[in-house]
Design a protein around this motif. Structure first.
Motif, short mmCIF file in Angstrom:
data_model
loop_
_atom_site.label_atom_id
_atom_site.label_comp_id
_atom_site.label_asym_id
_atom_site.label_seq_id
_atom_site.Cartn_x
_atom_site.Cartn_y
_atom_site.Cartn_z
N PRO A 23 0.83 -1.20 0.00
CA PRO A 23 0.00 0.00 0.00
C PRO A 23 0.86 1.25 0.00
O PRO A 23 2.00 1.23 0.49
N PRO A 24 0.35 2.35 -0.54
CA PRO A 24 1.08 3.62 -0.45
C PRO A 24 1.36 3.96 1.00
O PRO A 24 0.61 3.57 1.90
N ALA A 25 2.45 4.71 1.23
CA ALA A 25 2.85 5.02 2.60
C ALA A 25 1.72 5.66 3.39
O ALA A 25 1.54 5.40 4.57
N ALA A 26 0.93 6.48 2.72
CA ALA A 26 -0.14 7.18 3.42
C ALA A 26 -1.21 6.21 3.91
O ALA A 26 -1.95 6.50 4.83
N GLU A 27 -1.31 5.03 3.26
CA GLU A 27 -2.34 4.08 3.62
C GLU A 27 -1.77 2.90 4.41
O GLU A 27 -2.46 1.92 4.62
N ALA A 28 -0.52 2.99 4.79
CA ALA A 28 0.11 1.89 5.51
C ALA A 28 -0.66 1.59 6.80
O ALA A 28 -1.02 2.50 7.54
N GLY A 29 -0.92 0.30 7.02
CA GLY A 29 -1.65 -0.11 8.21
C GLY A 29 -0.73 -0.61 9.28
O GLY A 29 0.50 -0.60 9.15
N PRO A 30 -1.30 -1.11 10.38
CA PRO A 30 -0.49 -1.60 11.51
C PRO A 30 0.47 -2.71 11.11
O PRO A 30 1.61 -2.74 11.57
N ASP A 31 0.03 -3.64 10.24
CA ASP A 31 0.91 -4.72 9.84
C ASP A 31 2.12 -4.21 9.05
O ASP A 31 3.23 -4.72 9.19
N ASP A 32 1.89 -3.21 8.21
CA ASP A 32 3.00 -2.65 7.45
C ASP A 32 4.06 -2.06 8.38
O ASP A 32 5.26 -2.25 8.17
N ARG A 33 3.61 -1.37 9.40
CA ARG A 33 4.56 -0.77 10.34
C ARG A 33 5.28 -1.84 11.14
O ARG A 33 6.49 -1.74 11.38
N LEU A 34 4.55 -2.88 11.56
CA LEU A 34 5.18 -3.97 12.30
C LEU A 34 6.25 -4.66 11.46
O LEU A 34 7.35 -4.95 11.95
N LEU A 35 5.94 -4.93 10.21
CA LEU A 35 6.90 -5.61 9.35
C LEU A 35 8.09 -4.72 9.03
O LEU A 35 9.23 -5.20 8.96
N ALA A 36 7.85 -3.44 8.83
CA ALA A 36 8.95 -2.52 8.56
C ALA A 36 9.92 -2.50 9.74
O ALA A 36 11.15 -2.51 9.56
N ASP A 37 9.38 -2.47 10.94
CA ASP A 37 10.24 -2.50 12.13
C ASP A 37 11.00 -3.81 12.23
O ASP A 37 12.18 -3.84 12.61
N ALA A 38 10.34 -4.91 11.87
CA ALA A 38 11.00 -6.23 11.94
C ALA A 38 12.13 -6.34 10.93
O ALA A 38 13.19 -6.89 11.23
N VAL A 39 11.92 -5.82 9.74
CA VAL A 39 12.96 -5.84 8.71
C VAL A 39 14.18 -5.07 9.19
O VAL A 39 15.33 -5.53 9.08
N THR A 40 13.96 -3.90 9.75
CA THR A 40 15.06 -3.08 10.25
C THR A 40 15.78 -3.77 11.40
O THR A 40 17.02 -3.81 11.46
N ALA A 41 15.02 -4.34 12.33
CA ALA A 41 15.62 -4.98 13.51
C ALA A 41 16.46 -6.19 13.15
O ALA A 41 17.40 -6.54 13.88
N SER A 42 16.18 -6.84 12.03
CA SER A 42 16.88 -8.07 11.66
C SER A 42 18.33 -7.84 11.27
O SER A 42 19.14 -8.77 11.33
N ASP A 43 18.68 -6.64 10.83
CA ASP A 43 20.07 -6.26 10.60
C ASP A 43 20.81 -7.28 9.72
O ASP A 43 21.77 -7.91 10.14
N ALA A 44 20.33 -7.43 8.49
CA ALA A 44 20.93 -8.38 7.55
C ALA A 44 20.95 -7.74 6.16
O ALA A 44 20.18 -6.82 5.88
N PRO A 45 21.82 -8.23 5.27
CA PRO A 45 21.91 -7.65 3.92
C PRO A 45 20.57 -7.67 3.18
O PRO A 45 20.23 -6.70 2.49
N ASP A 46 19.85 -8.77 3.28
CA ASP A 46 18.53 -8.89 2.63
C ASP A 46 17.57 -9.51 3.63
O ASP A 46 17.89 -10.53 4.25
N VAL A 47 16.41 -8.91 3.77
CA VAL A 47 15.41 -9.39 4.72
C VAL A 47 14.04 -9.30 4.06
O VAL A 47 13.72 -8.30 3.41
N VAL A 48 13.24 -10.35 4.22
CA VAL A 48 11.85 -10.32 3.76
C VAL A 48 10.97 -10.88 4.87
O VAL A 48 11.24 -11.96 5.40
N PHE A 49 9.93 -10.12 5.24
CA PHE A 49 8.90 -10.60 6.16
C PHE A 49 7.60 -10.66 5.38
O PHE A 49 7.16 -9.65 4.82
N ALA A 50 7.00 -11.86 5.34
CA ALA A 50 5.76 -12.07 4.60
C ALA A 50 4.69 -12.54 5.58
O ALA A 50 4.82 -13.60 6.19
N LEU A 51 3.65 -11.75 5.73
CA LEU A 51 2.60 -12.00 6.71
C LEU A 51 1.27 -12.21 6.02
O LEU A 51 0.92 -11.47 5.09
#
Length: 403
Positions: free
Chosen positions: A46-74
Motif C-alpha cells: 500500500p502507499p505510505a499514506a495508507e500503511a496499516g499496523p501490519d505494514d509498520r510492524l513488518l517494517a520495524d521487523a525488517v530493520t531490527a533483523s540487521d541483515a543484507p537482505d530481509v523479507v517478512f511475509a505475513l
C-alpha cells in the motif's frame, strides 16, 4: 484397498528425557489464503499514506533483523503483507522474488510428506528404517522406526560419526556437500544405539536425513521427485526447489559480518533435513495451506490436519510439545506452530497461528551469530495476540491482494 494402521507415534503419555540441547528457538508461521492461488496472487504494497499496523510492524521487523537482505511475509485473515529491505544495495530482482535457503525449516516439508504417505496407506510410520535401507540386515528387538526419526527420538546424534573429519576441508563453505547420501546411509547402518529408541529426545539432522533416504527407498522414488510430486506440485509451489542454479533467482548468503558472500548451500545427503530453498510467496502459500486445510487439495488435507496434532511432550512440565513437523508453543488464544532454520549464510522462520488466522514467513541473508535478532524478532511478531481485523478477507481493505 489398503488397510491403514494407526501410526506408532511416541504419543503424549509422558515426558521423554531431554538429552542434548534443543534446536534454536524457531519461529511461528501464520495462516494464509488458499494454496491454489498462493503462487500467483501477490499483495501490492500500500502507499505510505495508507500503511496499516501490519505494514509498520513488518517494517520495524525488517530493520531490527540487521541483515543484507530481509523479507517478512505475513498473512492475516487472508490479507497478505510482504515487506523487504536490508543493509545491502537492492538486487536486480526484487528481494521478495528470490529463493532463500530455509535450512532446518525444510523438516516441515518432510513431516508433511510422511503424514501424506501414512494417510495414503503407503506407510504406517512404524517401519524399521534399517529394513527399508538394507532388507537383508537384522533390525533387532527395538528398531529405530520412521516415527522415531521424524520426532527426534531415534537416539541418533545430531550429525553422523565422521562428519567433522569428512567436512573439515569445506567447513566454512559447504561441509554437508562432502557427506553424500551413500555416506549418510552407511553411517546409520554402522551406528550402535546407546539408548532404546523412543525414550529420549535429541534434535538430529542425521535422523531426518536418514528418514528421507528411507522414504525414498520405501517408495522407489528419488527424494527430489518424491517431495516434488507429493508436496510441492500439489500446493503449486513452483518457486521452491532443492538446489541452487544459474538462473539468478537464488539469494546470496553472507557470513556473520553481513558483508562476506558465501556459496549456495549444498545439503549433500541431508536433503530431507535442510535442502529446501523457496520464495517468500511460496513459503507463505505453504503456511496458508496448514492454516486452512479445507482449502488445500483433497489428497493433502488430511495430512495438513495431521501435522497439527501433538505426538510428543517432553521436559519436566511437558512444556515442550511437538507434532511430526512443527514445534508448538501455547499462547493466550491457542497453539502457535513454528520452525526455524539456518545455513552458513541464511536464516528462515516459518510459523502459523490458527487462533488469529495468521501465518508468517521470514528470511534473511546473514549467518546466525551470537545474540542474533532475526529469529527472536520473527517469533515475537507471530506470538503477538492480534486477531483477524474486520474485513480481513481482503475485500474492503487498502492493499488487498489482486490476481
Amino acid at each position: 484397498m489398503t488397510t491403514r494402521r494407526p501410526p506408532p507415534w511416541p504419543g503424549e503419555g509422558g515426558p521423554l528425557g531431554a538429552e542434548g540441547p534443543g534446536p534454536r528457538t524457531p519461529a511461528p508461521a501464520a495462516p494464509a489464503a488458499g494454496p491454489g492461488a498462493a503462487s500467483a496472487i501477490r499483495t501490492p504494497r500500500p502507499p505510505a499514506a495508507e500503511a496499516g499496523p501490519d505494514d509498520r510492524l513488518l517494517a520495524d521487523a525488517v530493520t531490527a533483523s540487521d541483515a543484507p537482505d530481509v523479507v517478512f511475509a505475513l498473512s492475516r485473515g487472508g490479507r497478505r503483507t510482504i515487506l523487504s529491505g536490508g543493509t545491502a544495495p537492492p538486487s536486480p530482482l526484487p528481494r521478495e522474488d528470490l529463493r532463500y535457503e530455509i535450512g532446518s525449516a525444510s523438516k516441515t516439508f518432510t513431516g508433511l510428506l510422511l503424514a501424506r504417505l501414512t494417510d495414503a496407506g503407503v506407510l504406517s510410520g512404524g517401519e524399521p528404517a534399517t529394513a527399508l535401507l538394507d532388507g537383508g540386515r537384522p533390525v533387532g528387538a527395538t528398531p529405530v522406526t520412521l516415527a522415531h526419526l521424524i520426532t527426534h527420538t531415534s537416539g541418533l546424534p545430531a550429525l553422523p560419526s565422521g562428519f567433522v573429519r569428512q567436512g573439515l576441508p569445506a567447513w566454512r563453505t559447504n561441509p554437508y556437500a562432502r557427506f553424500p547420501a551413500t555416506r549418510v546411509v552407511d553411517a546409520y547402518l554402522r551406528h550402535r544405539q546407546r539408548h532404546r529408541p523412543g525414550t529420549r529426545w535429541r534434535y538430529s539432522n542425521f535422523g531426518v536425513a536418514v528418514l528421507g533416504h528411507a522414504l525414498a527407498a520405501a517408495t522407489g522414488t528419488p527424494w527430489e521427485d518424491l517431495i516434488t510430486g507429493q508436496v510441492l506440485r500439489p500446493l503449486g509451489l513452483d518457486g521452491t526447489t532443492l538446489r541452487a542454479d544459474d538462473s539468478g533467482l537464488d539469494a546470496v548468503g553472507h557470513g556473520r559480518d553481513g558483508r562476506t558472500p558465501v556459496p549456495p548451500f549444498d545439503a549433500g545427503g541431508f536433503q530431507a533435513a535442510g535442502a529446501v530453498r523457496a520464495t517468500p510467496y511460496d513459503l507463505l502459500a505453504f503456511l496458508e495451506a496448514h492454516l486452512r486445510p479445507d482449502d488445500a487439495p483433497p489428497d493433502l488435507a488430511p495430512a495438513l490436519r495431521a501435522v497439527r496434532r501433538p505426538v510428543l511432550r517432553r521436559g519436566l512440565t511437558h512444556r515442550h510439545v511437538h507434532t511430526i513437523a512443527w514445534f508448538r508453543h501455547p499462547t493466550g488464544g491457542g497453539p502457535m506452530f513454528f520452525h526455524s532454520g539456518a545455513t552458513l549464510g541464511q536464516q528462515a522462520f516459518l510459523g502459523f497461528r490458527p487462533d488469529t488466522g495468521t501465518a508468517l514467513a521470514a528470511v534473511c541473508t546473514r549467518r546466525f551469530r551470537a545474540r542474533d535478532p532475526f529469529v527472536a524478532t520473527a517469533y515475537a511478531l507471530l506470538a503477538e495476540d492480534r486477531p483477524d481485523p474486520p474485513g480481513a478477507d481482503g475485500t474492503c481493505r487498502a492493499g488487498a491482494g489482486q490476481p
